[in-house]
Design an enzyme around this catalytic site. Structure first.
Site, PDB file in Angstrom:
ATOM      1  N   ASP A   1      23.565 -59.347 -30.500  1.00 42.20           N
ATOM      2  CA  ASP A   1      24.881 -59.027 -29.970  1.00 42.20           C
ATOM      3  C   ASP A   1      25.580 -60.304 -29.502  1.00 42.20           C
ATOM      4  O   ASP A   1      24.971 -61.161 -28.846  1.00 42.20           O
ATOM      5  CB  ASP A   1      24.714 -58.056 -28.797  1.00 42.20           C
ATOM      6  CG  ASP A   1      26.028 -57.626 -28.195  1.00 42.20           C
ATOM      7  OD1 ASP A   1      26.791 -56.941 -28.887  1.00 42.20           O
ATOM      8  OD2 ASP A   1      26.279 -57.973 -27.029  1.00 42.20           O
TER       9      ASP A   1
ATOM     10  N   GLU B   1      25.911 -60.919 -34.828  1.00 38.76           N
ATOM     11  CA  GLU B   1      27.301 -60.555 -34.587  1.00 38.76           C
ATOM     12  C   GLU B   1      27.981 -61.889 -34.282  1.00 38.76           C
ATOM     13  O   GLU B   1      27.910 -62.393 -33.155  1.00 38.76           O
ATOM     14  CB  GLU B   1      27.445 -59.585 -33.417  1.00 38.76           C
ATOM     15  CG  GLU B   1      28.894 -59.152 -33.207  1.00 38.76           C
ATOM     16  CD  GLU B   1      29.066 -58.274 -31.984  1.00 38.76           C
ATOM     17  OE1 GLU B   1      29.899 -57.351 -32.013  1.00 38.76           O
ATOM     18  OE2 GLU B   1      28.375 -58.511 -30.970  1.00 38.76           O
TER      19      GLU B   1
END
Length: 696
Positions: free
Chosen positions: A337, A374
């Site tokens: 993330d 990401e």
């Protein structure tokens, strides 16, 4: 020759050097703190105990080795509950947050138990750490090691997948509940589940020192090494460890890999107004990126603080954590993330060759795992196409935006959509990367569901309690005339056609497709595009939709089957547009709907893509076939003339997004033959695909 017969239970395990280390005689407690002046471990008998039954003081002379505090406690073992407690300088303006009364979560805790206890004395009492024995009978389980190019990812939420009563599982909302629904995932055909955060996080969101709205998504880590206690069926402390391992083993037995969404960019301790729960009370200046004076937290995560991932101590913790999940839990991969934060140095500056990114790619103990970034953060870093090397795949945000806008009918998207369909070589061809470095997605947990993407022009986040300020305003969505649900059958058929268009594009593109939980059955969040706090039917999978929207489910299942059996769609090298086979045909060919070579200088109208079967080197089994893809994203019905170049090939219809149920997809390649006159009519906003007969 000496023959080896390894016992299935005696498999490789990764021993952590910190935390609670179980031995035959007791437990060794090991914790890092450079600035602490005293260290204690608090032992509890029960989860609900407010005060410890025993306090073990570390001896500064005998229990401290450099900056590592290590004390042995005899006579205890697995199941023991504990906290750390540390004295040291308290000077927030210089970044020191020691509090001798704080109960601290061990940064290397393998499990937590209980909840935050209400405070009447100003002391925050977080969940207790649990001493864990890593023993588990894996029955010979190993990582599946499926090539990334052959992967179909299903992003899902452990609790939300089965929490609804409509799931009719015995263990709803848990790791065991996910096991009960594995037959569904097998039937759908996905090859990997990407689980939204399962490492420990507060069940309620922390604002200041107050626990408020539900923290449903879990992007607020509290203990990186521990599976979330809230997803365990049993309430016995530490039961989540075995139940999570049972789930991973069952997934592997079903042929499904497990990818974890990991959040190494911030923690739930927040900024200077947040609580002291763990890292803050042990060595705040090391674990977080602070401003030059040290009194405030740099916030590249958008969540109050930024984990200092490129400090050697934090870097070591992250590597131990990844190895722990891979070798003690048999995890097959990770999605990082806000991974661009891993590219920032200890002062927050982006580095051209970040050591953390390279070390994750090169770590021999992670060599069997998939690593997905990401490739952006909340402070403006956007590194899609430039994050790492061949080992790193990326969530392709450009794919998401171009696919949405193309099917919405925006101008100027034919060229970008063709590039995305062909594997995004503009982003990934440099530095020896491959099409499978692109994780293609149209939706994710963050934003509209696929159904809502074609049902709402605007976000509807009122239920979040933030007066609609939260969530992205740029959704590239449309409602086609009515905001939200409709009873108008023609409009609903248009929406369904658009869902099929986008699913077809996703599953027929080079790269790696990712589908979001429930998109295959039109799951809706009622227009909420930021359902992070919605632990209710807004977020949960409604299993009644499987029957209600059986047509779309069967369509998506057919698409996945086509993809899995066609190496034409799973290239490991970029298409070149140059001749490559004995026919002298290019590996990708583009035409207009008139059947002429496409004019990229003046792109308009329909688009035709001819993908010849791969060369034998890329298709050793010889199962690849020529595919012909026809796209009409215009608001008008178009007549497509099939190109002269393909007239010698016999074609059968494979996909028709305007077709009725059972006439929309033919995964066995037994669809009707292409029209004899080589003319195909495509209604507005639709696509068709044809497959060539196998050569004699």
């Amino acid at each position: 020759m000496l023959m080896r017969h390894p016992h299935p239970e005696l498999q490789f395990a990764y021993k952590l050097p910190y935390g609670a280390v179980v031995t035959d005689r007791g437990v060794q407690f090991v914790v890092f703190s450079r600035s602490a002046t005293a260290m204690r471990v608090l032992l509890y008998d029960k989860v609900d105990d407010r005060e410890p039954n025993e306090i073990i003081e570390f001896d500064r002379d005998t229990d401290r080795w450099g900056d590592v505090w290590s004390a042995f406690v005899p006579g205890i073992g697995a199941g023991q509950l504990y906290h750390f407690q540390a004295n040291g300088p308290y000077d927030p303006e210089s970044g020191q947050w020691f509090d001798g009364n704080a109960r601290l979560i061990d940064p290397f805790a393998k499990a937590l138990a209980g909840c935050f206890q209400k405070s009447t004395d100003g002391i925050i009492r977080p969940p207790k750490c649990v001493v864990v024995d890593d023993h588990f009978d894996w029955e010979g389980d190993r990582h599946l090691r499926r090539p990334l190019s052959d992967t179909v990812i299903y992003e899902t939420h452990v609790r939300g997948f089965t929490q609804s009563k409509s799931s009719r599982v015995k263990h709803s909302g848990t790791y065991l509940g996910l096991i009960e629904k594995l037959p569904y995932l097998q039937d759908l055909g996905v090859t990997a589940v990407e689980l939204m955060p399962i490492h420990e996080f507060p069940i309620l969101d922390i604002h200041g020192n107050q626990l408020e709205r539900p923290n449903y998504w879990g992007y607020d880590p509290m203990a990186f090494f521990a599976p979330h206690r809230g997803y365990a069926h049993s309430k016995v402390p530490g039961a989540q460890v075995n139940e999570f391992k049972q789930m991973v083993k069952a997934c592997h037995q079903a042929g499904i890999e497990v990818i974890l969404d990991v959040v190494f960019n911030h923690t739930c301790e927040g900024n200077e107004h947040g609580p002291v729960l763990s890292f803050k009370g042990l060595e705040n200046q090391v674990y977080y990126i602070l401003n030059s004076g040290g009194g405030h937290y740099s916030n590249y995560s958008g969540c109050g603080n930024t984990f200092n991932g490129n400090h050697p101590i934090s870097r070591e913790l992250i590597f131990h954590c990844l190895r722990h999940w891979v070798h003690n839990y048999h995890i097959d991969g990770f999605r990082f993330d806000l991974a661009s934060i891993l590219s920032r140095d200890r002062y927050g500056n982006l580095m051209p060759n970040p050591p953390m990114v390279e070390m994750i790619a090169e770590d021999p103990m992670l060599a069997d795992t998939k690593i997905i970034a990401e490739a952006w953060d909340a402070a403006g870093a956007y590194q899609v196409g430039s994050f790492g090397d061949l080992r790193w795949a990326e969530w392709n945000g450009r794919y998401r935006d171009d696919a949405r806008r193309y099917w919405r009918g925006d101008e100027g998207l034919i060229g970008p959509m063709a590039t995305r369909l062909a594997g995004s070589s503009d982003l990934y061809e440099h530095a020896g990367r491959a099409p499978y470095c692109s994780i293609n997605f149209i939706t994710s947990h963050d934003g509209f569901t696929l159904n809502d993407l074609v049902s709402y022009k605007d976000k509807h986040n009122q239920a979040n309690g933030e007066e609609g300020r939260d969530g992205d305003n740029n959704n590239c969505s449309d409602n086609y005339g009515v905001e939200g649900p409709t009873r108008r059958k023609p409009l609903d058929r248009l929406r369904l056609r658009q869902l099929k268009n986008m699913m077809s594009t996703l599953l027929l593109s080079q790269g790696v497709p990712m589908i979001v939980m429930g998109d295959e059955v039109r799951r809706t969040q009622k227009g909420n595009n930021n359902a992070y706090c919605q632990d209710n039917d807004i977020s949960w999978f409604d299993w009644k939709l499987v029957k209600k929207n059986e047509e779309l489910f069967n369509f998506v299942r057919g698409l996945i089957k086509i993809r899995k059996h066609q190496p034409t769609l799973r290239r490991t090298r970029f298409l070149t547009g140059r001749p490559f086979d004995s026919r002298g045909v290019a590996d990708v060919n583009w035409f207009s709907h008139l059947g002429l070579p496409f004019n990229w200088e003046n792109p308009s109208g329909g688009l035709v893509c001819w993908l010849p079967a791969p060369a034998p080197a890329d298709d050793p089994d010889g199962v690849g076939r020529d595919l012909l893809l026809l796209f009409n994203n215009t608001p008008e019905t178009l007549q497509f003339n099939l190109p002269e170049q393909i007239r010698g090939i016999r074609w059968s219809q494979m996909i028709d997004t305007n077709g009725a149920a059972q006439a929309d997809i033919f995964p066995e390649f037994d669809g009707p033959a292409a029209p004899a006159n080589r003319r195909v009519e495509l209604i507005y906003r639709s696509m068709q695909a044809f497959v060539a007969d196998m050569p004699n």
